[in-house]
Design a protein around this motif. Structure first.
Motif, PDB file in Angstrom:
ATOM      1  N   ASP A  22       0.736  -0.817  -0.084  1.00 57.74           N
ATOM      2  CA  ASP A  22       0.129  -0.059  -0.039  1.00 57.74           C
ATOM      3  C   ASP A  22       0.755   1.471  -0.152  1.00 57.74           C
ATOM      4  N   VAL A  23       2.149   0.979   1.169  1.00 62.81           N
ATOM      5  CA  VAL A  23       3.288   2.482   0.667  1.00 62.81           C
ATOM      6  C   VAL A  23       4.185   2.777  -0.482  1.00 62.81           C
ATOM      7  N   VAL A  24       4.106   1.725  -1.450  1.00 59.69           N
ATOM      8  CA  VAL A  24       4.076   1.779  -2.973  1.00 59.69           C
ATOM      9  C   VAL A  24       3.669   2.277  -3.488  1.00 59.69           C
ATOM     10  N   ARG A  25       2.338   1.492  -3.883  1.00 59.81           N
ATOM     11  CA  ARG A  25       1.389   1.860  -4.669  1.00 59.81           C
ATOM     12  C   ARG A  25       0.750   3.748  -4.248  1.00 59.81           C
ATOM     13  N   PHE A  41      20.235   5.481   0.278  1.00 59.53           N
ATOM     14  CA  PHE A  41      19.125   5.221  -0.832  1.00 59.53           C
ATOM     15  C   PHE A  41      17.921   6.860  -1.010  1.00 59.53           C
ATOM     16  N   ASP A  42      18.073   6.313  -2.200  1.00 49.86           N
ATOM     17  CA  ASP A  42      16.980   7.982  -1.935  1.00 49.86           C
ATOM     18  C   ASP A  42      15.438   7.727  -2.442  1.00 49.86           C
ATOM     19  N   VAL A  43      14.475   8.289  -2.557  1.00 55.66           N
ATOM     20  CA  VAL A  43      12.954   6.725  -2.795  1.00 55.66           C
ATOM     21  C   VAL A  43      13.259   5.680  -3.984  1.00 55.66           C
ATOM     22  N   TRP A 135       8.558   1.584   6.505  1.00 56.57           N
ATOM     23  CA  TRP A 135       9.018   2.818   7.006  1.00 56.57           C
ATOM     24  C   TRP A 135       9.890   3.631   6.880  1.00 56.57           C
ATOM     25  N   ASP A 136      10.893   3.293   6.469  1.00 54.62           N
ATOM     26  CA  ASP A 136      11.658   4.560   5.546  1.00 54.62           C
ATOM     27  C   ASP A 136      11.021   5.506   4.350  1.00 54.62           C
ATOM     28  N   LEU A 137      10.098   4.225   3.970  1.00 54.91           N
ATOM     29  CA  LEU A 137       9.378   4.726   2.472  1.00 54.91           C
ATOM     30  C   LEU A 137       8.057   5.989   3.106  1.00 54.91           C
ATOM     31  N   ALA A 138       7.131   5.749   3.452  1.00 54.42           N
ATOM     32  CA  ALA A 138       6.438   6.449   4.677  1.00 54.42           C
ATOM     33  C   ALA A 138       6.417   7.162   5.125  1.00 54.42           C
ATOM     34  N   VAL A 139       8.090   7.552   5.734  1.00 49.26           N
ATOM     35  CA  VAL A 139       8.446   8.628   5.792  1.00 49.26           C
ATOM     36  C   VAL A 139       8.340   9.635   4.798  1.00 49.26           C
ATOM     37  N   ALA A 140       8.918   9.150   4.522  1.00 51.70           N
ATOM     38  CA  ALA A 140      10.070   9.755   2.857  1.00 51.70           C
ATOM     39  C   ALA A 140       9.011   9.936   2.475  1.00 51.70           C
ATOM     40  N   GLU A 146       2.925   3.420  10.311  1.00 53.90           N
ATOM     41  CA  GLU A 146       2.767   2.216  11.023  1.00 53.90           C
ATOM     42  C   GLU A 146       1.733   1.430  10.389  1.00 53.90           C
ATOM     43  N   ALA A 147       2.224  -0.084  10.688  1.00 52.95           N
ATOM     44  CA  ALA A 147       1.649  -1.248  10.188  1.00 52.95           C
ATOM     45  C   ALA A 147       1.028  -2.066  10.867  1.00 52.95           C
TER      46      ALA A 147
END
Length: 199
Positions: A22-25, A41-43, A135-140, A146-147
């Protein structure tokens, strides 16, 4: 849920993957070049690594040394990362959940980048990696970071047991734990234990 109760970690992994998917999408193409809490890492690079972690999990189930498979996949189209991640997840479950003898994989010794371990230990480790990088991706990208709390708490307890606070670095590729914020949820606390913090 405690680590001693995790006899089959696949439901935890499935929940972590569903949340991360879901975060990736939710990542917008305009965010792909932005920074992440995982400073190397960048996004876009983080997405390529997230997909690769699922490919590596599939490789383990096939008896392949995961370290011999790439840690990043080739770049997907800017709007294609959700599809790439979903396809990787589906292919992985044909090995770990639906393939012949898939239940036996939990007790079979596999070769992961972090050592030779039982299959269930490898699945737990990839569950942690999924939550932390999710979490990294969601924050970015400004998403809910939060899962499922029960899943994150179970994985945090496991990581606190098997990943000591010190030493870190060198052969143990984690930064020192970051003190959690007062209102940090269990997914953020897991990321903190693995050396991640908000900027």
């Amino acid at each position: 849920m405690t680590t001693t109760e995790i006899t089959d970690p696949r439901p935890l992994y499935a929940a972590a993957l569903s949340w991360a998917h879901d975060v990736v999408r939710g990542v917008r193409p305009s965010q792909l070049d932005g920074p992440t809490p995982c400073t190397e890492f960048d996004v876009r690079t983080l997405l390529a690594h997230l997909v690769a972690t699922v490919d590596r999990a599939a490789a383990l189930g096939k008896g392949i040394d995961a370290a011999s498979t790439p840690s990043f996949v080739p770049a997907a189209p800017d709007d294609g990362w959700g599809t790439a991640y979903g396809d990787a997840i589906s292919a992985m479950w044909t090995v770990w959940r639906d393939g012949p003898g898939s239940d036996d994989l939990l007790d079979r010794t596999v070769t992961a980048p972090f050592g030779t371990v039982p299959g269930r230990a490898a699945v737990l480790a990839y569950t942690s990696e999924t939550l932390v990088h999710g979490w990294d991706l969601a924050v970015a990208t400004g998403q809910d970071a939060e899962a499922n709390p029960a899943v994150a708490r179970a994985v945090l307890a496991m990581m606190q047991r098997f990943l000591p606070a010190e030493p870190r670095g060198g052969r143990i590729p984690f930064a020192p734990p970051v003190p959690p914020r007062d209102d940090a949820g269990p997914t953020e606390q897991l990321a903190n234990w693995c050396g991640r913090g908000r900027a």
